[in-house]
Enzyme design. Structure first.
Site, PDB file in Angstrom:
ATOM      1  N   LYS A   1      40.463  38.198  42.882  1.00 52.24           N
ATOM      2  CA  LYS A   1      41.833  38.685  42.642  1.00 52.24           C
ATOM      3  C   LYS A   1      42.162  39.761  43.672  1.00 52.24           C
ATOM      4  O   LYS A   1      41.351  40.642  43.936  1.00 52.24           O
ATOM      5  CB  LYS A   1      41.904  39.282  41.237  1.00 52.24           C
ATOM      6  CG  LYS A   1      43.158  40.068  40.947  1.00 52.24           C
ATOM      7  CD  LYS A   1      42.882  41.345  40.139  1.00 52.24           C
ATOM      8  CE  LYS A   1      42.156  42.417  40.926  1.00 52.24           C
ATOM      9  NZ  LYS A   1      42.132  43.753  40.344  1.00 52.24           N
TER      10      LYS A   1
ATOM     11  N   PRO B   1      30.943  41.067  44.802  1.00 54.71           N
ATOM     12  CA  PRO B   1      30.309  42.316  44.373  1.00 54.71           C
ATOM     13  C   PRO B   1      30.867  42.804  43.039  1.00 54.71           C
ATOM     14  O   PRO B   1      32.016  42.523  42.690  1.00 54.71           O
ATOM     15  CB  PRO B   1      30.611  43.299  45.507  1.00 54.71           C
ATOM     16  CG  PRO B   1      31.620  42.648  46.380  1.00 54.71           C
ATOM     17  CD  PRO B   1      31.639  41.194  46.086  1.00 54.71           C
TER      18      PRO B   1
ATOM     19  N   GLY C   1      37.041  45.848  42.412  1.00 56.17           N
ATOM     20  CA  GLY C   1      38.500  45.800  42.569  1.00 56.17           C
ATOM     21  C   GLY C   1      39.066  44.430  42.873  1.00 56.17           C
ATOM     22  O   GLY C   1      40.259  44.292  43.143  1.00 56.17           O
TER      23      GLY C   1
ATOM     24  N   GLY D   1      38.561  41.662  40.766  1.00 58.35           N
ATOM     25  CA  GLY D   1      38.507  40.814  39.574  1.00 58.35           C
ATOM     26  C   GLY D   1      37.128  40.821  38.948  1.00 58.35           C
ATOM     27  O   GLY D   1      36.955  41.307  37.852  1.00 58.35           O
ATOM     28  N   GLY D   2      36.172  40.324  39.657  1.00 58.95           N
ATOM     29  CA  GLY D   2      34.803  40.324  39.145  1.00 58.95           C
ATOM     30  C   GLY D   2      34.750  39.837  37.717  1.00 58.95           C
ATOM     31  O   GLY D   2      35.027  38.669  37.439  1.00 58.95           O
TER      32      GLY D   2
ATOM     33  N   SER E   1      36.736  40.258  35.268  1.00 58.54           N
ATOM     34  CA  SER E   1      37.996  39.697  34.746  1.00 58.54           C
ATOM     35  C   SER E   1      38.165  38.255  35.195  1.00 58.54           C
ATOM     36  O   SER E   1      38.560  37.380  34.410  1.00 58.54           O
ATOM     37  CB  SER E   1      39.201  40.505  35.244  1.00 58.54           C
ATOM     38  OG  SER E   1      39.086  41.848  34.867  1.00 58.54           O
TER      39      SER E   1
ATOM     40  N   ASP F   1      43.471  42.789  33.428  1.00 53.88           N
ATOM     41  CA  ASP F   1      43.670  41.828  34.521  1.00 53.88           C
ATOM     42  C   ASP F   1      43.356  40.385  34.135  1.00 53.88           C
ATOM     43  O   ASP F   1      43.562  39.472  34.936  1.00 53.88           O
ATOM     44  CB  ASP F   1      42.724  42.154  35.693  1.00 53.88           C
ATOM     45  CG  ASP F   1      43.158  43.379  36.459  1.00 53.88           C
ATOM     46  OD1 ASP F   1      44.289  43.846  36.246  1.00 53.88           O
ATOM     47  OD2 ASP F   1      42.352  43.847  37.281  1.00 53.88           O
TER      48      ASP F   1
HETATM   49  O1  C5P Z   1      41.401  46.669  30.868  1.00 52.06           O
HETATM   50  P1  C5P Z   1      40.184  46.968  31.689  1.00 52.06           P
HETATM   51  O2  C5P Z   1      38.940  47.053  30.852  1.00 52.06           O
HETATM   52  O3  C5P Z   1      40.032  46.079  32.871  1.00 52.06           O
HETATM   53  O4  C5P Z   1      40.438  48.420  32.283  1.00 52.06           O
HETATM   54  C1  C5P Z   1      39.404  49.289  32.682  1.00 52.06           C
HETATM   55  C2  C5P Z   1      39.892  50.720  32.656  1.00 52.06           C
HETATM   56  O5  C5P Z   1      40.888  50.909  33.665  1.00 52.06           O
HETATM   57  C3  C5P Z   1      40.563  51.125  31.363  1.00 52.06           C
HETATM   58  O6  C5P Z   1      39.633  51.596  30.430  1.00 52.06           O
HETATM   59  C4  C5P Z   1      41.495  52.243  31.816  1.00 52.06           C
HETATM   60  O7  C5P Z   1      40.781  53.444  31.931  1.00 52.06           O
HETATM   61  C5  C5P Z   1      41.877  51.823  33.220  1.00 52.06           C
HETATM   62  N1  C5P Z   1      43.196  51.162  33.288  1.00 52.06           N
HETATM   63  C6  C5P Z   1      44.346  51.919  33.154  1.00 52.06           C
HETATM   64  N2  C5P Z   1      45.574  51.332  33.231  1.00 52.06           N
HETATM   65  C7  C5P Z   1      45.687  50.004  33.448  1.00 52.06           C
HETATM   66  C8  C5P Z   1      44.526  49.196  33.616  1.00 52.06           C
HETATM   67  C9  C5P Z   1      43.291  49.811  33.525  1.00 52.06           C
HETATM   68  O8  C5P Z   1      44.268  53.145  32.966  1.00 52.06           O
HETATM   69  N3  C5P Z   1      46.896  49.461  33.528  1.00 52.06           N
END
Ligand code: C5P
Length: 273
Positions: free
Chosen positions: A13, A98, A102, A104-105, A107, A140
């Site tokens: 991604k 990796p 950043g 996707g990994g 996700s 994501d």
């Molecule tokens: O949703 P995900 O687990 O991928 O997000 C990881 C961390 O990134 C969340 O715990 C949050 O701290 C931060 N995040 C955020 N705002 C977003 C997406 C992610 O603060 N829109």
């Protein structure tokens, strides 16, 4: 149900833009982001089995768990339980991207697992319940489930289609092999709103997480500088919360010449989908 081995790709991604607008009371941040996907990424294979299992191979397999802490397993368990199935699956993940980088990994892998297991378990992948599971698994995952260029609002999971002006162009991904935590990068954001996303003006697209990520991983600044100086690079940014940076090139020859110089980093010469 499909008994034979099925395969699904989990494309990397790319956030072409990531404008952070405000911190929300729930701790997340409201974003305006442009999702696009490379044509390459991780790979998932699965076949129907009596129980759920996951094995992991590939260059970045080390350090990844195969239990419920892995987003692929969480996706599988949630899908099975939500649809009331008894079936299991033997899943194999080929981890080429990796970790915590950043692009996707986890996700992308979770989204590919939802697509793949829906297929072998006879679930309609367009069922809104599948998309709801994606949103629960991470901000994501819904974008990765669609796998098409989209504009993401809210947490990044309110999606509308987007005509990517760079579709099909040569792409180089470079990661200095420093893992950064998405939560920590967001926590480092300076809370200054630098303005709305203008989808029609690529020159104005920002990644507002670049400075907070560089504060945690200074090697990102060096990668961005080297990509910007590469001959034929037309658009250079960091993706997501880093540390992977990318450049779009005017030709595959220029992309490959730039890739050859990154012997000290992980680099993937590919194309945008
Ligand atoms: O949703 P995900 O687990 O991928 O997000 C990881 C961390 O990134 C969340 O715990 C949050 O701290 C931060 N995040 C955020 N705002 C977003 C997406 C992610 O603060 N829109």
């Amino acid at each position: 149900m499909i008994a034979s081995l099925a395969t699904e790709s989990a494309p990397a991604k790319i956030n072409l833009a990531l404008h952070v607008r405000r911190r929300r009371p729930d701790g997340y941040h409201d974003l305006e982001t442009l999702f696009a996907f490379a044509v390459e990424g991780d790979l998932l294979h699965a076949k129907v089995a009596d129980r759920l299992s996951l094995e992991i191979g590939g260059a970045f397999a080390a350090g990844l768990g195969t239990g419920e802490e892995n987003l692929v397993m969480r996706a599988a368990i949630t899908l099975r339980d939500r649809f009331g199935l008894e079936a299991g699956a033997a899943i194999r993940l080929e981890k080429h991207l990796p970790i915590a980088s950043g692009i996707g990994g986890g996700s992308a892998d979770a989204a590919a697992a939802l697509r793949l297991l829906s297929r072998i378990w006879g679930i309609d992948p367009a069922d809104p319940a599948v998309s709801a599971i994606a949103a629960e698994l991470g901000a994501d995952v819904r974008a990765c489930l669609l796998g098409q260029p989209t504009i993401g609002l809210g947490r990044g999971d309110a999606l509308t289609p987007f005509a990517n002006p760079f579709a099909g162009e040569p792409l180089l991904l470079v990661n200095p092999l420093v893992a950064v935590s998405t939560g920590q990068v967001f926590a480092n954001w300076d809370r200054v709103d630098h303005g709305a996303l203008q989808p029609g003006r690529p020159g104005s697209w920002r990644n507002d997480l670049t400075a907070p990520a560089i504060a945690l991983a200074p090697a990102i600044a060096d990668v961005l500088e080297r990509l910007a100086a590469a001959s034929g690079a037309t658009f250079v940014r960091m993706s997501g919360s880093g540390a992977t940076c990318f450049a779009i090139f005017e030709s595959e020859v220029a992309r490959d010449a730039a890739a050859a110089a990154f012997t000290d980093c992980w680099a993937l010469a590919t194309r945008l989908g």
